[in-house]
Design a protein around this motif. Structure first.
Motif, mmCIF file in Angstrom:
data_model
loop_
_atom_site.group_PDB
_atom_site.id
_atom_site.type_symbol
_atom_site.label_atom_id
_atom_site.label_comp_id
_atom_site.label_asym_id
_atom_site.label_seq_id
_atom_site.Cartn_x
_atom_site.Cartn_y
_atom_site.Cartn_z
ATOM 1 N N ALA A 39 0.799 -1.224 0.047
ATOM 2 C CA ALA A 39 -0.006 0.055 0.159
ATOM 3 C C ALA A 39 0.946 1.184 0.023
ATOM 4 O O ALA A 39 2.037 1.275 0.605
ATOM 5 N N LEU A 40 0.553 2.284 -0.936
ATOM 6 C CA LEU A 40 1.246 3.408 -0.756
ATOM 7 C C LEU A 40 0.265 4.668 -0.416
ATOM 8 O O LEU A 40 -0.736 4.545 -0.877
ATOM 9 N N HIS A 41 1.124 5.700 0.422
ATOM 10 C CA HIS A 41 0.313 6.667 0.781
ATOM 11 C C HIS A 41 0.972 8.067 0.545
ATOM 12 O O HIS A 41 2.179 8.124 1.124
ATOM 13 N N LEU A 42 0.542 9.014 -0.100
ATOM 14 C CA LEU A 42 1.139 10.293 -0.381
ATOM 15 C C LEU A 42 0.474 11.288 0.667
ATOM 16 O O LEU A 42 -0.791 11.538 0.255
ATOM 17 N N ASP A 82 9.006 10.569 -9.670
ATOM 18 C CA ASP A 82 9.129 11.773 -10.862
ATOM 19 C C ASP A 82 7.927 12.489 -10.465
ATOM 20 O O ASP A 82 6.695 12.064 -10.489
ATOM 21 N N VAL A 83 8.036 13.734 -10.637
ATOM 22 C CA VAL A 83 7.167 14.737 -10.569
ATOM 23 C C VAL A 83 6.791 15.066 -12.185
ATOM 24 O O VAL A 83 7.676 15.679 -12.777
ATOM 25 N N PRO A 84 5.548 15.150 -12.418
ATOM 26 C CA PRO A 84 5.240 15.433 -13.793
ATOM 27 C C PRO A 84 5.677 16.773 -14.073
ATOM 28 O O PRO A 84 5.410 17.774 -13.339
ATOM 29 N N PRO A 85 6.113 17.163 -15.311
ATOM 30 C CA PRO A 85 6.581 18.638 -15.502
ATOM 31 C C PRO A 85 5.422 19.370 -15.479
ATOM 32 O O PRO A 85 5.919 20.838 -15.351
ATOM 33 N N ILE A 135 3.010 12.583 -7.874
ATOM 34 C CA ILE A 135 4.177 11.956 -8.067
ATOM 35 C C ILE A 135 3.902 10.593 -8.626
ATOM 36 O O ILE A 135 2.853 9.910 -8.408
ATOM 37 N N ASP A 136 4.601 10.159 -9.746
ATOM 38 C CA ASP A 136 4.720 9.049 -10.451
ATOM 39 C C ASP A 136 5.725 8.173 -9.519
ATOM 40 O O ASP A 136 6.906 8.446 -9.712
ATOM 41 N N VAL A 137 5.247 7.019 -9.172
ATOM 42 C CA VAL A 137 6.115 5.996 -8.264
ATOM 43 C C VAL A 137 6.259 4.705 -9.152
ATOM 44 O O VAL A 137 5.373 4.308 -9.681
ATOM 45 N N THR A 138 7.383 4.495 -9.103
ATOM 46 C CA THR A 138 7.636 3.003 -9.515
ATOM 47 C C THR A 138 8.816 2.199 -8.854
ATOM 48 O O THR A 138 9.624 2.953 -8.254
ATOM 49 N N LEU A 139 8.106 0.835 -8.198
ATOM 50 C CA LEU A 139 9.011 0.085 -6.955
ATOM 51 C C LEU A 139 8.986 -1.322 -7.723
ATOM 52 O O LEU A 139 7.986 -1.668 -8.349
ATOM 53 N N LEU A 153 0.144 9.116 -7.935
ATOM 54 C CA LEU A 153 -0.329 9.744 -6.759
ATOM 55 C C LEU A 153 -0.356 11.047 -6.483
ATOM 56 O O LEU A 153 0.560 11.870 -7.245
ATOM 57 N N ALA A 154 -1.262 11.773 -6.146
ATOM 58 C CA ALA A 154 -1.603 12.989 -5.964
ATOM 59 C C ALA A 154 -2.121 13.323 -4.612
ATOM 60 O O ALA A 154 -3.181 12.880 -4.353
#
Length: 276
Positions: A39-42, A82-85, A135-139, A153-154
């Motif tokens: 689970a991911l939480h921003l 990564d943060v979208p430009p 944020i675009d997260v890749t794990l 995520l936002a």
């Protein structure tokens, strides 16, 4: 990718290939993502008047699963954030807690189990109360093999869980001082290893050291530890891979020293070349 450095198993090679092309697993402006493995939480706190603020990405792993540090070691997949430009909020710093070393049968890896808090510092334009951190997260989330996790995520600034943000920042390694932590680094003349000099206060537990750098440099586990004067320890860390056109004079290291539950770090540490 780590598997191309050290010839790890074909399972990790396949997992890394999936990770490179995996589509986003979360759509829209969700602040959380969850599947059976993780689970991911921003969360994002309100900014100060100058537009600076704190946020956190919290990773909750299912029992038996793990993910990786910025240099994953012999096997594994490093995380990317990564943060979208086009976003109105920019990340100014990303900081990770101290990793743990484990042997997964394919080699030694650097990573995490349980709950992991990644501390984020952001900036935004002043007086933008409705701004959103995206944020675009890749794990790589792994047990016997790695499962790619990719999520967009936002989080709206000021709507975050302050406890998770505080936990991420409280869990960071201490800044090194002259009495405790990382004191300096020297790169061998042949660029095949780097010596890291450290100082440790009195305490229990075996120390360990983790090294990372950008630009195509990768490092292994320390292959030896020597005692120096004044209670100092010198770790000799092998260079697993260097860029083809490496400039050792520009090598800057992120180093984490651990012992028990304590950890110290040095960021962008210059590696002084050793004399022949």
């Amino acid at each position: 990718m780590a598997d191309m450095r050290n010839g790890t198993s074909w399972l990790l090679l396949i997992a890394s290939a999936w990770l490179a092309c995996a589509p986003a697993a979360a759509q829209g402006a969700a602040a959380s993502y969850e599947d059976e493995h993780v689970a991911l939480h921003l969360d994002a706190a309100s900014p100060a008047e100058d537009g600076r603020g704190r946020a956190a990405l919290t990773i909750d792993l299912a029992p038996g699963w793990k993910t990786y540090w910025i240099d994953p070691g012999d096997s594994g997949v490093p995380p990317t954030l990564d943060v979208p430009p086009s976003g109105a909020v920019a990340l100014s710093r990303i900081r990770f807690p101290a990793p743990h070393r484990s042997d997964d049968g394919y080699g030694q890896s650097n990573g995490y189990t349980g709950t992991v808090g990644i501390a984020l510092d952001y900036t935004t334009r002043p007086n933008t109360p409705d701004a959103v951190l995206a944020i675009d997260v890749t794990l790589g989330v792994c047990r016997e093999i790695c499962i790619p996790v990719s999520a967009s995520l936002a989080a709206r600034l000021g709507d975050g869980n302050v406890s998770r943000i505080a936990a991420a920042f409280d869990g960071l390694p201490q800044t090194s001082t002259a009495d405790a932590g990382i004191l300096g680094a020297q790169l061998a003349a042949d660029a095949q290893s780097v010596d890291i000099t450290t100082a440790l206060p009195n305490g229990d537990g075996e120390p360990d050291l983790f090294v990372a750098a950008t630009g195509g440099w990768y490092f292994g586990a320390p292959r030896s530890v020597a005692r120096a004067g004044g209670g100092r320890l010198v770790f000799t860390v092998p260079v697993l891979q260097a860029p083809r056109k490496a400039d050792p004079d520009k090598l800057a290291l992120d180093v984490v020293l651990t012992r028990g539950d304590a950890a110290w770090e040095a960021r962008e540490l210059a590696a002084t070349p050793k004399a022949d």
